[in-house]
Design an enzyme around this catalytic site. Structure first.
Site, short mmCIF file in Angstrom:
data_model
loop_
_atom_site.label_atom_id
_atom_site.label_comp_id
_atom_site.label_asym_id
_atom_site.label_seq_id
_atom_site.Cartn_x
_atom_site.Cartn_y
_atom_site.Cartn_z
NE ARG A 1 1.16 7.90 3.61
CZ ARG A 1 0.13 8.63 3.26
NH1 ARG A 1 0.23 9.95 3.29
NH2 ARG A 1 -1.01 8.09 2.90
CB ALA A 2 5.75 11.26 9.62
#
Length: 686
Positions: free
Chosen positions: A263-264
């Site tokens: 997700r980062a």
């Protein structure tokens, strides 16, 4: 506030960034800044009469108010919707009229706050105090862009795309790491320490109080310019190109800082693109990737709840430089040759508005130096080694011991069935959990017990004139499902910090045990408090709070020395629990006394008898109690066990507190049994 302003504006440009979590101390205008964003959001065109804010050009095909015919829409300002901490699930996602759904088969749906916030801003103040299941629903809707309401086979879906902003004060408790990761960006805010800036803040606030209209008119032109810039950046956003070089830098940065999941990387890519559009460029540059990392990564590097978010900017610059340019680096090269020797530590740099962290806990105030004292028998306490000075014989304060490494603890729970706030410790009647029965609803129906409702309505069908296949259901027939789940408790630690606890560096093990229990309390959504006793009395080192971080910090600073006023510690704990019962009567307490059971006091007094009387006060009120026995050495007096009996609770040793102690015993017994069986088989074979 530059990072906060930038993070909010980037989400206004590209809501796909994933929202903003604003962390900061009280009184730093977090809420004021967020509410000001609503005035900068461009107007939205909506279908006239649609309760779900469908866009006229592309209405939601599944809209409960649809289908919509082609018609010009109406423009209105983007909404700022606030979700209160005490909101119910129905208020958030909406509610179905269960009675009409069962009797008439009609999906009568009352929209919730998620529908109101569609194509606007959803603001959650004190998001860390919101119930976990509401946070899960909120973040799921934000991730999917839609809200689903499912009740007994009846389902409704509607679009829910909004800019999610949450604010929190870390002193009141942290969010779970899984929930932290769901916020796209996080910024830390703190009040300025520059006198001139503080003067300007006060000046503007007073000017607004004197004449709000004139103050708003003064800044109208600047707000209009910002609004136009947001609209221009939104229009440019689809044309911004994210090249392979920028993507390599993003991936290398996330790998170098060892963030979990992917997700980062996605958030950084979207943030860097929004930064380029905000700057009026059609290409993503290295400075965009760097700023995106400072906003998107600090909160994703936490490994446990006691870690402060932060980012080492030197390491970030080194990674960006190594993977910058068009030349592809050696894929076997290690982007971080020695992450364990980061000179700034896990909290270094403090990029993205994160203030630099201290190098260690500050020393507490100097405690009083107790005068000479003796044990009741006039001899040093039995656990002291021969020749060592007695803790009660003029021993002064010792510096704070560092806590030993924490471990996973066995589950301590409150017996019985409670009705407190949702958590993970003790059994309780809750809104979520396994169904155990049914009752008449006391207010709005939230969880229907279908079988009980049908059973209540069935005997009256002929009297109600039923002629078709449908069941005639009246409001009196509806039954609420009763559910059993888990609640969070108030875990109040009463820690012996006297001189006897410092013998053989025992306090290090004690602090490690308490720190382990604090980690357990964090995972089980408990409130925690800390009472310490030493010298001539006891003090509340930390009033009951949801912040286990604060409790861990106070524990780390705790010095030792002096007498052992056990009775004073128990009485102070009794006062704390009495006040908390008035504040929150539904939250049941769990008293955890960490001591070796000894008690010393003034010469001629019976300190153990006084401690017993204080313990019986807790027992008389039914307070669940656990005594963690810290006694060590070859001579054991069993005083902690006596104290546990007076409290009406149980006693566990430091070794028994470990969750793996029982599992280890089972493994040892199983291994021994297996070994014996194999020996017998070998003998038979021979």
């Amino acid at each position: 506030m530059d990072d906060l302003r930038l993070a909010l504006l980037l989400n206004a440009v590209s809501p796909a960034v994933g929202g903003v979590l604003v962390r900061g101390e009280k009184g730093t205008a977090k809420s004021t800044a967020v509410r000001a964003l609503a005035a900068l959001m461009p107007d939205v065109d909506v279908v006239a009469g649609c309760r779900f804010s469908c866009a006229p050009g592309a209405p939601d095909p599944g809209c409960p108010d649809g289908p919509h015919e082609a018609a010009p829409g109406t423009a209105r300002p983007a909404r700022m919707v606030e979700l209160p901490v005490g909101a119910s699930e129905d208020r958030l996602v909406g509610a179905l009229d269960i009675e009409r759904a069962l009797a008439d088969g009609v999906k009568a749906f009352e929209p919730g706050l998620l529908a109101d916030a569609h194509r606007g801003v959803l603001y959650v103040d004190e998001v860390n105090l919101l119930h976990d299941h509401l946070v899960d629903l909120l973040l799921d809707a934000a991730a999917m862009g839609a809200s689903y309401v499912e009740r007994e086979g009846v389902s409704v879906r509607h679009a829910a795309r909004f800019l999610l902003v949450g604010t929190m004060n870390p002193e009141e408790g942290e969010l779970r790491p899984q929930l932290l990761d769901r916020f796209g960006l996080t910024v830390e805010v703190a009040a300025s320490r520059e006198p001139e800036q503080r003067v300007e803040v006060v000046r503007r606030r007073l000017a607004y109080d004197d004449d709000p209209a004139a103050f708003a008119a003064r800044w109208a032109d600047e707000e209009a310019a910002l609004r136009k810039r947001i609209a221009a950046a939104r229009a440019l956003l689809p044309r911004v190109g994210l090249g392979d070089a920028a993507l390599r830098q993003i991936a290398a940065t996330c790998a170098a800082f060892e963030v979990d999941g992917m997700r980062a990387d996605i958030v950084m890519a979207r943030t860097a693109t929004a930064l380029a559009a905000w700057a009026g460029r059609a290409d993503v540059r290295e400075e965009d990737v760097r700023q995106a990392a400072l906003l998107a990564l600090p909160h994703r590097r936490r490994r446990n709840p006691f870690d402060a978010p932060g980012l080492d900017e030197d390491k970030l610059d080194e990674t960006l430089e190594r993977f910058g340019g068009d030349d592809r680096p050696d894929p076997d090269a290690d982007p971080d040759p020695d992450p364990g020797t980061d000179p700034s530590g896990p909290d270094g740099g403090g990029g993205g508005g994160v203030p630099p962290q201290g190098q260690g806990p500050e020393s507490g105030p100097p405690a009083e130096q107790p005068g000479p004292s003796e044990s009741p028998a006039g001899q040093p306490e039995p656990s002291e080694p021969a020749g060592a000075p007695s803790a009660d014989a003029g021993a002064g304060d010792r510096s704070a011991e560092r806590a030993a490494e924490p471990f996973r603890t066995k589950v301590l729970s409150v017996p019985g069935l409670g009705e407190g706030a949702a958590g993970r410790r003790s059994r309780a009647r809750t809104e979520h959990g396994r169904t155990t029965g049914a009752r008449r609803p006391r207010g709005a129906l939230t969880k229907l017990h279908l079988a009980a409702t049908v059973q209540a309505a069935a005997p009256h069908q002929r009297a109600r004139g039923r002629s078709g296949p449908g069941l005639v259901v009246r409001r009196d027939d509806l039954r609420q499902a009763t559910r059993e789940g888990r609640e969070g408790n108030l875990v109040l630690f009463v820690v012996d910090a006297s001189g006897s606890m410092a013998a053989r560096r025992r306090m290090s093990s004690v602090k490690g045990a308490v720190l382990s229990l604090l980690l357990d309390a964090y995972q089980r959504r408990d409130k925690v408090g800390l009472v310490t006793f030493r010298g001539t009395g006891a003090e509340v080192a930390l009033p009951p709070t949801s912040s286990v971080d604060a409790a861990a910090a106070r524990l780390e600073e705790l010095p030792t020395g002096g007498r052992t006023p056990l009775a004073a510690g128990l009485l102070k704990a009794h006062d704390v629990l009495r006040v908390e019962r008035l504040r929150d009567p539904s939250r049941r307490p769990l008293l955890v006394v960490v001591t070796d059971g000894r008690a010393t006091g003034a010469r001629g007094g019976d300190a153990l008898a006084l401690a017993g009387r204080a313990a019986r006060l807790h027992a008389a009120e039914g307070t669940a109690a656990v005594v963690v026995d810290c006694e060590a050495g070859p001579v054991r007096l069993g005083l902690a066990g006596n104290l546990a009996r007076e409290l009406g609770g149980t006693a566990v040793t430091l070794d028994e507190l470990r969750a793996d102690s029982i599992a280890g015993l089972v493994r040892d017994v199983r291994a021994a049994t297996t070994g014996t069986d194999s020996t017998v088989r070998n003998r038979r074979a021979a």
